[in-house]
Scaffold this motif. Structure first.
Motif, PDB file in Angstrom:
ATOM      1  N   ARG A  49       0.852  -1.199   0.000  1.00 23.97           N
ATOM      2  CA  ARG A  49       0.000   0.000   0.000  1.00 23.97           C
ATOM      3  C   ARG A  49       0.880   1.238   0.000  1.00 23.97           C
ATOM      4  O   ARG A  49       1.749   1.406   0.854  1.00 23.97           O
TER       5      ARG A  49
ATOM      6  N   ASP B 129      -0.216   4.335   0.433  1.00 27.15           N
ATOM      7  CA  ASP B 129      -0.753   5.379   1.299  1.00 27.15           C
ATOM      8  C   ASP B 129      -0.647   5.014   2.779  1.00 27.15           C
ATOM      9  O   ASP B 129      -1.442   5.466   3.602  1.00 27.15           O
ATOM     10  N   ARG B 130       0.333   4.197   3.132  1.00 25.20           N
ATOM     11  CA  ARG B 130       0.620   3.891   4.528  1.00 25.20           C
ATOM     12  C   ARG B 130       2.008   4.424   4.853  1.00 25.20           C
ATOM     13  O   ARG B 130       2.958   4.176   4.115  1.00 25.20           O
TER      14      ARG B 130
ATOM     15  N   TRP C  11       5.134   3.866   2.579  1.00 23.05           N
ATOM     16  CA  TRP C  11       5.482   4.871   1.583  1.00 23.05           C
ATOM     17  C   TRP C  11       6.873   5.451   1.787  1.00 23.05           C
ATOM     18  O   TRP C  11       7.615   5.663   0.823  1.00 23.05           O
TER      19      TRP C  11
ATOM     20  N   ARG D  10      -1.426   3.990  -8.706  1.00 23.99           N
ATOM     21  CA  ARG D  10      -2.027   4.100  -7.368  1.00 23.99           C
ATOM     22  C   ARG D  10      -2.576   5.502  -7.123  1.00 23.99           C
ATOM     23  O   ARG D  10      -3.511   5.679  -6.355  1.00 23.99           O
TER      24      ARG D  10
ATOM     25  N   THR E 152      -6.158   6.807  -4.910  1.00 26.18           N
ATOM     26  CA  THR E 152      -6.141   7.405  -3.581  1.00 26.18           C
ATOM     27  C   THR E 152      -5.595   8.824  -3.623  1.00 26.18           C
ATOM     28  O   THR E 152      -4.734   9.140  -4.456  1.00 26.18           O
TER      29      THR E 152
ATOM     30  N   GLY F 231      -4.280   9.905  -0.827  1.00 33.92           N
ATOM     31  CA  GLY F 231      -3.394   9.862   0.323  1.00 33.92           C
ATOM     32  C   GLY F 231      -4.179   9.868   1.615  1.00 33.92           C
ATOM     33  O   GLY F 231      -5.407  10.026   1.634  1.00 33.92           O
TER      34      GLY F 231
ATOM     35  N   ARG G 243       0.103  14.607   5.193  1.00 34.77           N
ATOM     36  CA  ARG G 243      -0.597  13.629   4.362  1.00 34.77           C
ATOM     37  C   ARG G 243       0.435  12.737   3.686  1.00 34.77           C
ATOM     38  O   ARG G 243       1.463  13.201   3.191  1.00 34.77           O
TER      39      ARG G 243
ATOM     40  N   PHE H  89       1.461  10.190   0.726  1.00 41.31           N
ATOM     41  CA  PHE H  89       1.167   9.927  -0.685  1.00 41.31           C
ATOM     42  C   PHE H  89       0.040  10.845  -1.190  1.00 41.31           C
ATOM     43  O   PHE H  89      -0.878  10.428  -1.888  1.00 41.31           O
TER      44      PHE H  89
ATOM     45  N   GLN I 265       2.399  12.957  -5.394  1.00 44.30           N
ATOM     46  CA  GLN I 265       2.250  12.143  -6.599  1.00 44.30           C
ATOM     47  C   GLN I 265       2.688  12.912  -7.841  1.00 44.30           C
ATOM     48  O   GLN I 265       3.438  12.396  -8.681  1.00 44.30           O
TER      49      GLN I 265
END
Length: 844
Positions: free
Chosen positions: A246, A248-249, A253, A282, A286, A288, A305, A307, A312
């Motif tokens: 993942r 967005d963790r 990240w 990704r 998301t 983030g 925040r 991701f 991005q």
């Protein structure tokens, strides 16, 4: 490759500017001149000097010698002094940009100033370390080493990657020893159990398999540590695991971003391509997540925040900036890196077209690489999406190229092979195919089989056709590359296997002379191809006993192993039956043969059955019990062989017919037929006796009942129908009840006693609530006929018929009354409720 022009600057000489370039020699194709132009400023360069001509192979060395000679005159690359001066700027961001540019230039003259700046660096430390690594001068190793032990991830990362580029094996080994201990126990154990430098596909499986056992919050750190080690197995494992993480963790990240930056520092094009695409893909899913993160710089906890969209977009631009710098400063690497960036794109990246926004409008890096030099697409900078300029822009131009840096692609055209073999987008295939067919057809001839075979599974039919055509062109039936045939046979691509079949036919006059190839192809793993090879080698097999022995031994090895999938051994069974039974029979003793029948896969059992039929000595070995078990085997060939042995053992059943009586109840019709034949013709009723025949009559199977009926009727004099009928009547099957009636009618002894003893049977049949009319009529007729014989039987018959006449339906009652009247006329003294009167001129 023709070197790029080099601009040099000398701030102290009369000629402050010099430009070194290369051009093809006029009138001498394939030869090149090195040109030097000098002057006081860029706009006032003299005609300069011409060196050469040189061949293309020696051009790069001669070009470098000319540049080095100008360096002795204190010429240096233009802009170096400005960049070195910028290292002393008060702003850290200016110093960082200057260091990055010096690193891309790989100017060794900048190493000293960079090392000096490193001593007092602040925010630009990573940029300075990256630049020293990119330049690659080992002089920088002592200055870089201390940073490899820093706690701050970014500085440690830049230092370690710099040491890798500087070739400091000792420093890397010391660092590897430090960080290995930080790996989770399952990963460390798996890593220690394998050769870390094993480059073979699949060597990383041991690491990948234990990765799920690592706690989720430590997975990102573990992957970054593995990538920091940088061994082939560790890097391959990371590439296999990355798609499941993942982004967005926070505990994923941070380390995924670290791996991404390492891949660019290391120029690891494959990992760079995977992560560039993953970040873009990704990002569509998301925006983030918010999290509280501890900073590595000040140790404070900051709410931010993870991701997020700005991150991005920054990284998507960074990917293109990296490729652009490669094209300008490391042109030999650009095409390969761009190809790896294109490979991960697939149909799943498409979106629903809307107006001038096409299906792949959001694929920023894809469009940058393929369309950056054209003018048909317009970039929306806020969204990093591309739209067509107008409706006319949908059609690709046929007379010009749109890809970025086309000369870099042309200089390294093997990157097109990577796209043709691995890309999943037809548009990318069309781009690469056009380049190969129009400009670089020769690269197909130099391509390896590993590069050509993936083309056969391409989602673009012209690519598949191109790969097939090239493979066909290479094959010479007179001098066949049988190793290539063998590789295609084992390939998962249907087109490859079909091509192998055609080559096998074309080259059969040659490979069928070699026993090793015959064995290899007939045991290929592809059942259809094995049958084809066996057919092509049939004449050789018939005339070569040695080859048959080798092949039969190989087939026996296969038959002793479990089936890879249902039916995978069918072809080998046919080969064995057609050509090798005699040889197999010689190689198997009876114990091994029985073991093969009992434990082998179905095809081995069938083959064992064929061979067992040749072994009459198996009767003694197996005995009646063993033969009975094999006669119920699920494989028809085993049953057929056992049937032959049963016929040889028929005399043994005379002493113990029990197993044979069990076989007539077999679930297999062919076994029952054999058992019937042995009972009927081989043994006969003398061996079975009444108890054995009665046992057959008790069967619930119709075919067994039919055989028993034949035997009973053939030897009916051995039975007392008065005793047999009750047993038959009790049988649940209607066949036996009908047989009982036949026995009574045809074989009941004469006399009132026998008739009276079966009166219950006649009553049961006549008074059945669900009667069969033909049965009742036969009984009425039978009783009438027996009653007419003598007064004693008349009494029994009249009583039974009279009782029935009173309760039967009219038609049956009339028939019964007529029978009674016939009996009373013949025997007037017979007691009966029915009387005959003449007053009315008829019967009363």
């Amino acid at each position: 490759m023709i070197p790029e022009p080099v601009r040099l600057h000398n701030p102290t000489g009369p000629d402050r500017v010099a430009v070194v370039s290369a051009a093809e020699a006029w009138g001498t194709p394939g030869s090149f001149h090195v040109l030097v132009a000098r002057g006081p400023r860029a706009g006032k360069l003299g005609m300069g000097t011409t060196y050469g001509p040189f061949t293309v192979e020696e051009l790069a060395d001669r070009f470098a010698e000319v540049v080095a000679a100008l360096g002795l005159e204190l010429f240096a690359e233009a802009g170096r002094s400005l960049l070195i001066d910028a290292l002393l700027d008060a702003r850290p961001q200016v110093r960082a940009r200057a260091a990055a540019r010096l690193g891309w230039r790989r100017d060794r003259g900048a190493v000293g100033p960079l090392i000096a700046a490193l001593a007092s660096a602040e925010g630009e430390t990573c940029a300075l370390l990256d630049a020293l690594g990119a330049i690659g001068d080992p002089v920088a190793i002592p200055a870089v080493r201390p940073f490899a032990g820093r706690k701050l991830l970014s500085r440690r990362r830049s230092a370690v990657e710099a040491l890798r580029l500087l070739g400091d094996l000792e420093g890397l080994a010391e660092h590897a020893d430090r960080i290995r201990a930080t790996l989770p126990e399952p990963l460390l154990t798996a890593l220690d159990a394998i050769d870390p430098d094993d480059p073979r596909p699949g060597a990383e499986d041991a690491i990948v398999s234990v990765f799920p056992s690592v706690e989720d919050q430590y997975r990102g750190l573990a992957l970054d540590t593995l990538y920091e080690l940088g061994t082939p197995v560790a890097v391959a494992a990371i590439r296999a695991v990355l798609p499941g993480l993942r982004f967005d963790r926070v505990y994923h990240w941070r380390y995924l971003k670290s791996i991404y930056k390492r891949s660019m520092l290391r120029h690891d094009a494959v990992t760079f391509g995977l992560l560039s695409h993953a970040i873009e893909a990704r990002g569509r899913q998301t925006k983030g997540v918010a999290a509280s993160v501890k900073s590595g710089l000040d140790g404070g906890v900051h709410h931010t925040r993870i991701f997020a969209r700005p991150t991005q977009r920054y990284l998507r631009r960074l990917a293109w900036r990296y490729l652009r710098n490669l094209a300008r400063h490391r042109p030999d690497r650009y095409a390969a890196a761009a190809a790896e960036a294109l490979v991960p794109y697939g149909p799943e990246d498409a979106r629903e077209p809307s107006g001038l926004y096409g299906a792949f409008a959001d694929c920023y890096l894809l469009n940058r690489i393929l369309h950056n030099q054209g003018d048909r697409l317009v970039l929306d900078h806020s969204r990093l999406s591309f739209r067509w300029r107008d409706a006319d822009s949908f059609r690709a131009p046929a007379d010009r190229r749109e890809e970025a840096f086309p000369d870099r692609w042309d200089a390294h055209p093997r990157a097109y092979l990577r796209l043709l073999g691995s890309s999943r987008l037809p548009s990318v295939h069309a781009f690469a195919l056009r380049a190969v067919e129009e400009r670089h057809r020769d690269i197909l001839g130099d391509a390896s089989v590993e590069e050509l075979l993936p083309m056969l599974r391409a989602p673009h039919e012209p690519t598949v056709r191109l790969g097939l055509d090239e493979l066909r062109r290479r094959f010479d039936p007179e001098h066949p590359d049988l190793l290539l045939v063998d590789r295609l046979i084992a390939d998962q691509i249907p087109e490859a296997r079909e091509l192998a079949r055609s080559w096998l036919r074309e080259s059969s006059p040659l490979w069928t002379r070699d026993a090793e190839w015959v064995v290899l192809f007939t045991t290929s793993g592809d059942p259809d191809l094995s049958m084809l090879a066996a057919g092509l080698a049939a004449d050789r097999l018939k005339s070569d006993p040695g080859l048959r022995r080798i092949l039969s031994a190989r087939l026996l090895d296969l038959f002793r192993q479990p089936e890879a999938q249902p039916g995978s051994l069918d072809a080998y069974l046919l080969i064995a039956r057609d050509a090798l039974l005699d040889d197999l029979d010689e190689q198997l003793d009876l114990d091994t043969l029985i073991h093969l029948i009992l434990t082998g896969p179905p095809q081995a059992q069938a083959l064992g059955g064929d061979l067992l039929a040749r072994r009459p000595e198996a009767v003694e070995k197996l005995g009646l019990e063993g033969l009975s078990q094999l006669a119920n085997h699920e494989i028809a060939a085993v049953r057929a062989a056992t049937h032959a042995l049963l016929r040889l053992a028929v005399d043994r059943f005379r002493d113990d017919p029990g197993p044979l009586l069990m076989l007539v109840e077999s679930d297999w019709p062919d076994t029952r037929v054999v058992a019937f034949g042995l009972l009927r013709d081989g043994l006969g009723p003398d061996v079975l006796g009444p108890p054995g025949l009665m046992g057959l009559l008790d069967s619930n199977r119709v075919d067994v009942q039919d055989v028993a009926r034949v035997l009973v009727l053939r030897h009916v004099d051995r039975f007392d129908p008065v005793e047999l009928v009750p047993r038959l009547v009790e049988h649940p099957h209607p066949n036996m009840r009908r047989f009982a009636l036949d026995l009574v009618i045809d074989h009941l002894p004469d006399g009132a006693e026998a008739l009276d003893r079966l009166s219950w049977f006649f009553r049961a049949a006549l008074f059945d609530l669900r009667p069969e009319r033909p049965v009742k009529r036969r009984i009425i007729n039978f009783l009438r006929d027996r009653g007419l014989r003598d007064p004693f039987q008349a009494r029994v018959a009249a009583e039974l018929l009279g009782d029935f006449a009173r309760s039967a339906t009219r038609s049956d009652a009339d028939r019964a009354l007529h029978a009674v009247v016939s009996i009373l006329i013949a025997h007037p003294d017979t007691p009966s409720d029915v009387s005959i009167g003449h007053s009315a001129g008829g019967v009363a």
